[in-house]
Design a protein around this motif. Sequence first.
Motif, PDB file in Angstrom:
ATOM      1  N   SER A   1       0.826  -1.205   0.000  1.00 19.68           N
ATOM      2  CA  SER A   1       0.000   0.000   0.000  1.00 19.68           C
ATOM      3  C   SER A   1       0.859   1.253   0.000  1.00 19.68           C
ATOM      4  O   SER A   1       1.946   1.284   0.591  1.00 19.68           O
ATOM      5  CB  SER A   1      -0.913  -0.004   1.230  1.00 19.68           C
ATOM      6  OG  SER A   1      -1.725   1.152   1.257  1.00 19.68           O
ATOM      7  N   ASN A   2       0.384   2.284  -0.682  1.00 17.69           N
ATOM      8  CA  ASN A   2       0.976   3.619  -0.586  1.00 17.69           C
ATOM      9  C   ASN A   2      -0.131   4.645  -0.798  1.00 17.69           C
ATOM     10  O   ASN A   2      -1.311   4.292  -0.830  1.00 17.69           O
ATOM     11  CB  ASN A   2       2.150   3.793  -1.572  1.00 17.69           C
ATOM     12  CG  ASN A   2       1.732   3.651  -3.026  1.00 17.69           C
ATOM     13  OD1 ASN A   2       0.576   3.872  -3.383  1.00 17.69           O
ATOM     14  ND2 ASN A   2       2.690   3.289  -3.878  1.00 17.69           N
TER      15      ASN A   2
ATOM     16  N   ASN B   1       7.099  -2.517   1.038  1.00 16.74           N
ATOM     17  CA  ASN B   1       6.286  -2.676  -0.171  1.00 16.74           C
ATOM     18  C   ASN B   1       6.934  -3.594  -1.205  1.00 16.74           C
ATOM     19  O   ASN B   1       6.782  -3.410  -2.419  1.00 16.74           O
ATOM     20  CB  ASN B   1       5.977  -1.309  -0.799  1.00 16.74           C
ATOM     21  CG  ASN B   1       4.733  -0.694  -0.176  1.00 16.74           C
ATOM     22  OD1 ASN B   1       3.937  -1.397   0.441  1.00 16.74           O
ATOM     23  ND2 ASN B   1       4.557   0.612  -0.340  1.00 16.74           N
ATOM     24  N   ARG B   2       7.638  -4.589  -0.696  1.00 15.55           N
ATOM     25  CA  ARG B   2       8.234  -5.599  -1.577  1.00 15.55           C
ATOM     26  C   ARG B   2       7.972  -6.969  -0.985  1.00 15.55           C
ATOM     27  O   ARG B   2       8.092  -7.180   0.224  1.00 15.55           O
ATOM     28  CB  ARG B   2       9.730  -5.372  -1.735  1.00 15.55           C
ATOM     29  CG  ARG B   2      10.420  -6.408  -2.606  1.00 15.55           C
ATOM     30  CD  ARG B   2      11.907  -6.118  -2.772  1.00 15.55           C
ATOM     31  NE  ARG B   2      12.577  -7.189  -3.475  1.00 15.55           N
ATOM     32  CZ  ARG B   2      12.600  -7.317  -4.798  1.00 15.55           C
ATOM     33  NH1 ARG B   2      12.003  -6.430  -5.563  1.00 15.55           N
ATOM     34  NH2 ARG B   2      13.221  -8.326  -5.376  1.00 15.55           N
ATOM     35  N   VAL B   3       7.621  -7.921  -1.863  1.00 11.96           N
ATOM     36  CA  VAL B   3       7.387  -9.286  -1.419  1.00 11.96           C
ATOM     37  C   VAL B   3       7.950 -10.235  -2.467  1.00 11.96           C
ATOM     38  O   VAL B   3       7.894  -9.956  -3.684  1.00 11.96           O
ATOM     39  CB  VAL B   3       5.876  -9.561  -1.190  1.00 11.96           C
ATOM     40  CG1 VAL B   3       5.062  -9.343  -2.461  1.00 11.96           C
ATOM     41  CG2 VAL B   3       5.652 -10.963  -0.643  1.00 11.96           C
TER      42      VAL B   3
ATOM     43  N   THR C   1      10.458 -18.326  -9.085  1.00 12.51           N
ATOM     44  CA  THR C   1      10.647 -17.356  -8.019  1.00 12.51           C
ATOM     45  C   THR C   1       9.942 -16.077  -8.456  1.00 12.51           C
ATOM     46  O   THR C   1      10.156 -15.593  -9.581  1.00 12.51           O
ATOM     47  CB  THR C   1      12.135 -17.070  -7.775  1.00 12.51           C
ATOM     48  OG1 THR C   1      12.775 -18.280  -7.369  1.00 12.51           O
ATOM     49  CG2 THR C   1      12.314 -16.021  -6.696  1.00 12.51           C
ATOM     50  N   VAL C   2       9.101 -15.537  -7.570  1.00 13.56           N
ATOM     51  CA  VAL C   2       8.280 -14.377  -7.915  1.00 13.56           C
ATOM     52  C   VAL C   2       8.650 -13.214  -7.005  1.00 13.56           C
ATOM     53  O   VAL C   2       8.815 -13.391  -5.790  1.00 13.56           O
ATOM     54  CB  VAL C   2       6.778 -14.694  -7.757  1.00 13.56           C
ATOM     55  CG1 VAL C   2       5.931 -13.548  -8.310  1.00 13.56           C
ATOM     56  CG2 VAL C   2       6.424 -16.007  -8.440  1.00 13.56           C
ATOM     57  N   SER C   3       8.785 -12.028  -7.599  1.00 11.26           N
ATOM     58  CA  SER C   3       9.068 -10.814  -6.835  1.00 11.26           C
ATOM     59  C   SER C   3       8.076  -9.734  -7.252  1.00 11.26           C
ATOM     60  O   SER C   3       7.833  -9.539  -8.451  1.00 11.26           O
ATOM     61  CB  SER C   3      10.491 -10.306  -7.095  1.00 11.26           C
ATOM     62  OG  SER C   3      11.444 -11.302  -6.780  1.00 11.26           O
ATOM     63  N   VAL C   4       7.519  -9.035  -6.272  1.00 14.69           N
ATOM     64  CA  VAL C   4       6.574  -7.950  -6.533  1.00 14.69           C
ATOM     65  C   VAL C   4       6.980  -6.762  -5.681  1.00 14.69           C
ATOM     66  O   VAL C   4       7.249  -6.897  -4.481  1.00 14.69           O
ATOM     67  CB  VAL C   4       5.125  -8.371  -6.201  1.00 14.69           C
ATOM     68  CG1 VAL C   4       4.160  -7.230  -6.523  1.00 14.69           C
ATOM     69  CG2 VAL C   4       4.738  -9.629  -6.965  1.00 14.69           C
ATOM     70  N   GLU C   5       7.011  -5.565  -6.319  1.00 14.95           N
ATOM     71  CA  GLU C   5       7.367  -4.361  -5.582  1.00 14.95           C
ATOM     72  C   GLU C   5       6.464  -3.215  -6.007  1.00 14.95           C
ATOM     73  O   GLU C   5       6.229  -2.991  -7.203  1.00 14.95           O
ATOM     74  CB  GLU C   5       8.828  -3.986  -5.817  1.00 14.95           C
ATOM     75  CG  GLU C   5       9.274  -2.800  -4.987  1.00 14.95           C
ATOM     76  CD  GLU C   5      10.767  -2.524  -5.091  1.00 14.95           C
ATOM     77  OE1 GLU C   5      11.287  -1.735  -4.269  1.00 14.95           O
ATOM     78  OE2 GLU C   5      11.414  -3.099  -5.987  1.00 14.95           O
TER      79      GLU C   5
ATOM     80  N   SER D   1       5.870  -3.512  -9.915  1.00 21.31           N
ATOM     81  CA  SER D   1       6.804  -4.321 -10.700  1.00 21.31           C
ATOM     82  C   SER D   1       6.656  -5.786 -10.310  1.00 21.31           C
ATOM     83  O   SER D   1       6.731  -6.138  -9.129  1.00 21.31           O
ATOM     84  CB  SER D   1       8.235  -3.852 -10.439  1.00 21.31           C
ATOM     85  OG  SER D   1       9.158  -4.682 -11.112  1.00 21.31           O
ATOM     86  N   VAL D   2       6.434  -6.647 -11.308  1.00 28.86           N
ATOM     87  CA  VAL D   2       6.277  -8.081 -11.081  1.00 28.86           C
ATOM     88  C   VAL D   2       7.319  -8.805 -11.929  1.00 28.86           C
ATOM     89  O   VAL D   2       7.406  -8.575 -13.146  1.00 28.86           O
ATOM     90  CB  VAL D   2       4.865  -8.566 -11.462  1.00 28.86           C
ATOM     91  CG1 VAL D   2       4.711 -10.056 -11.157  1.00 28.86           C
ATOM     92  CG2 VAL D   2       3.805  -7.750 -10.735  1.00 28.86           C
TER      93      VAL D   2
END
Length: 760
Positions: A33-34, A78-80, A90-94, A101-102
Motif C-alpha cells: 500500500s501507498n 512494499n516488496r514481497v 521465483t516471484v518478486s513484486v514491488e 513491478s512483477v
Amino acid sequence: MFLQRVAKYGMCIGMFLMHAIGLSATPEIVRLSNEKWNVEIAPQSLEILARPKGKHAVPISAGQTGLGNVTALVHHENRVSWELPETTLTVSVELIAESLSVEFVSATAGDLTWPMIPDTPLLRGYMLPFFEGSYVPKTDKLWQEFLSERGPINTTAGLSMPFWGVDFGEWTLTYILTHPFNNRLSFESNLGLQVSHAFTPNWERKVYGVRIALGDASPVAPAKHYRRWLMQNAAFVTFAEKVAKLPAAEKLLGAAHIYLWGGSLLSQYDITDKKAFAAKLNGTKELWAQLNLEAQQAVNDALPHAYAQRVVCRALSELLETRETTQRLHARLQKLETSLPPEAETLLAKDAASLSLTEVYRLNSLLFYAMFPDELRHPDEWGGGLSLKLLERFTENGLDRLWLGVDSWQEGFRHPAAVAKAKELGYLIGPYDSYHSIHHPQEPETWETAQFDLGLYERGAIVNADGTKNRGFQQKGYHLSPLVAQPAVEKRVNTILAQMPTTFNSWFIDCDAYGELFDDYSAEHPATQLDDMQARLKRMTWIRDTHHQVVGSEGGAAYAAATLHFAHGMMTPVIGWGDADMKAKDSPYYIGGYWPPEAPAIFVKQVPLKSRYLHLYFDPRFRLPLYQIVFHDSLVTTNHWLSSSLKFREAEDNLALLELLYNVPPLYHLNLAMFEKHAAQIKRHYAFFSPLHRKIGGKTMTDFEWLSPDKFVQRTEFGNAVELFANFGLEAFEHEGLVLPARSVVAKSDDKIQIFSTKP
C-alpha cells in the motif's frame, strides 16, 4: 547484557526464518500500500487485485490453479518475494508510487501464463499499440471477432511497443513488458486478455517481467507511462540528438515519402519521335534480332500506344545492361562512321572486362543514343521514375523536401545524373535493401537482396528448436542469421557505394525493425531473440555511422527507435495479408500484382477496401496516436508501402486527416504518369503538412484527446507550440470559440489559424 542481546537477536532470526520458509505461516493474501493505491496479492494463485484510493477494485490478474505450494516468502515494506518450487518459479513484486513491478525467474524451460485480465463490469476497452495505436471498445463486435480470431499475438511483431492499456473509465492501468521477448497475447471472445511467456532453454537466466502502472483516464496515458519508463532506463534518443550526429537527417522534417517506379534505363518518355524511332530501330540488325517477338511486333506497328512503347523500352533496357550489347552497338556505329561522345571513347579505351556495371550502363546508353540522336532524349534525362524529368515536376509543384526510395540500388547505377540532382535539390534518396532471407544461388525465382553465396546459404540459416532450418519469406530459402550476415552486409554496402558515381544519402533495410525476431538453435551461431535483435541493430548502426546514411526500416518496432531515423509501416500497416479476396484477380478487392515494373499495380492501383478493414484500421474512433506520444520527437514514421496514402479509395480522406492530426508524412508510389494524375492532391496536402512538420516534427506530442462524445472530433498538441484539431464528422464543430469545419484539420499556432479540408 551480552547474553540478553544474543537471546534477543536469536528470537528475531528465528521469526525471520519461519516467515521466509513459509510453511504454515505463509499468508493467503499479502497487501502492499501507498498513497496512490492498495494492492492485494495471492502468492499461491498469482492473483493480484488493485484498489486505487477512492476507486473500485479491479483484478490486475485473475488467479490460477496448479502452481503448487508457496515457500520462502519474504515481505518487507512494499516488496514481497516467494518461491513456487513445483513450477520452479521465483516471484518478486514491488510497489513504487503508481507502479507495480512483477518479475518471474524460472529455473527450467517452460511456459507461464500471466497476467490473465478477466472481463469485468468496469472494463471499458483497451489501448493497444497495434501499428500506430488502437482503441478497442469491449462491446464492439468487429473488434471482438478480429482479436479472438487472430490467435496469439507475438508481442515484438504484433505490438509496435511492448505495452497495452486497460480503460476502467475514471482511470487506466498500463502493462509494460519489461522482458519483451517470447511472449504471446491472446484475447477471448468477450475480450478477456491473457499473456503467455515461454522460458526458452537458450536463455541462461530465464526471466520475465511486467510493470503495471496506475494512470488517469486519458486514452494515451499508457503511452506516456511507457515513454517515462524508457527515459528512466536511458533507452530514449531524441531526433535532435540524431541530427547532431548526422545533420542530413534533418532533411526528413517536412519531407513527403515517395517510392519511385520505372527505374529501367530507357522509358517511353525518352522517345521524342516514336514513328521515326520505330522505323530506324527496325533496320538495326545488330539489335533487332535480340528483341523478343512482342517487342518486334510493337516496333513493326510503329509503337502505336503506351503499352507497346513500354514493351519496347523494357526489352531495350535489358539489352543495354549487358556487356555483349557494347560490341554490337560499337560495331554498328563503326559501320555508320558515326562520331562518338568523348565519354564513350574514354570508356571504350578501357579493358572491356574491367568495366563496372555502372560503366557498362553508361557506355551502352551513350552508344545507343549516338545511333538515335534525333529520336531520343540524352541519356542523362532517361527514366520514368528516378529521372530529371520527374524531379523537375516535383520542384515545379513546390515539393522542396522529399525522401525518395528506389526498388533497387541498380537504379543509382542507371541514373546517376538523377541521383546527383536529387541530392542537389536537398532530397534524401536511397535504395531498398534486405538481409532477412537467403536463397540458393540457383534459385529460379529469387530476388536481388536474397542472393549472397553458397557458403553463407549452407551455414547461415536460422535453425528451429527441432533442428529444421527456418524457411524464408514466402517459404523461399531460409531466414538468414543476422549474427553471421554482417560480413555480407559490409561487402554489399561498401561495394555499391564505392561503385556509384554519386552515392545515395539514405538507406532502407527491410524487416529489421518489423519485430520478427528468432531463437536460433544452430550449433554454429546460437542466438536468443535478444541476440537476434542486437545483431539487426548492429548492422543498421554500421550502415548509418560508417557511411553516414539516413537509415530507415520497416515498421519501427520500439526496440529499433533509438537507432533509426525513419520507418515505414507504423501509421498504416499491411492490411488483409491472408485475405483471399485481396489476392484473387476476379475479386473487386484485388490489390494488384507486381506488374508492370514501370508501375506495379500492387502499389499504384487504387482499390476499394472491405468495410471490416475500414472499421478496424481507418475509423478515427478506434485510432490512437500511441506511437507518436512516445516517439514523435525521436524518429519519423509513415505508412507501409503496401498501404500507401492513396491506395484505398474509401480510406483516403480519413487517412489524410489522421496523417495531419498526428503530424506524420504521407507516403506515395509515383512515376511520371502517376504524379500527373495525383499532382494537385499531393501539392495541396504537402503545402499544409510540410511547414508544420519542419516546425514540430522533432518535438514531443504532448497530448491527445477526444473533444466530442462520438470521438469524431480530436485534438493533438506538440511541444506547447502547436495544437491540431481534426473534425472527421460531416458537420462543423465549435470548440472554445474555434470553428472546426467538417472533414478538416485546423492548425493553431501563435494565434495563427490554418485549415486543411479533404474537399477544397
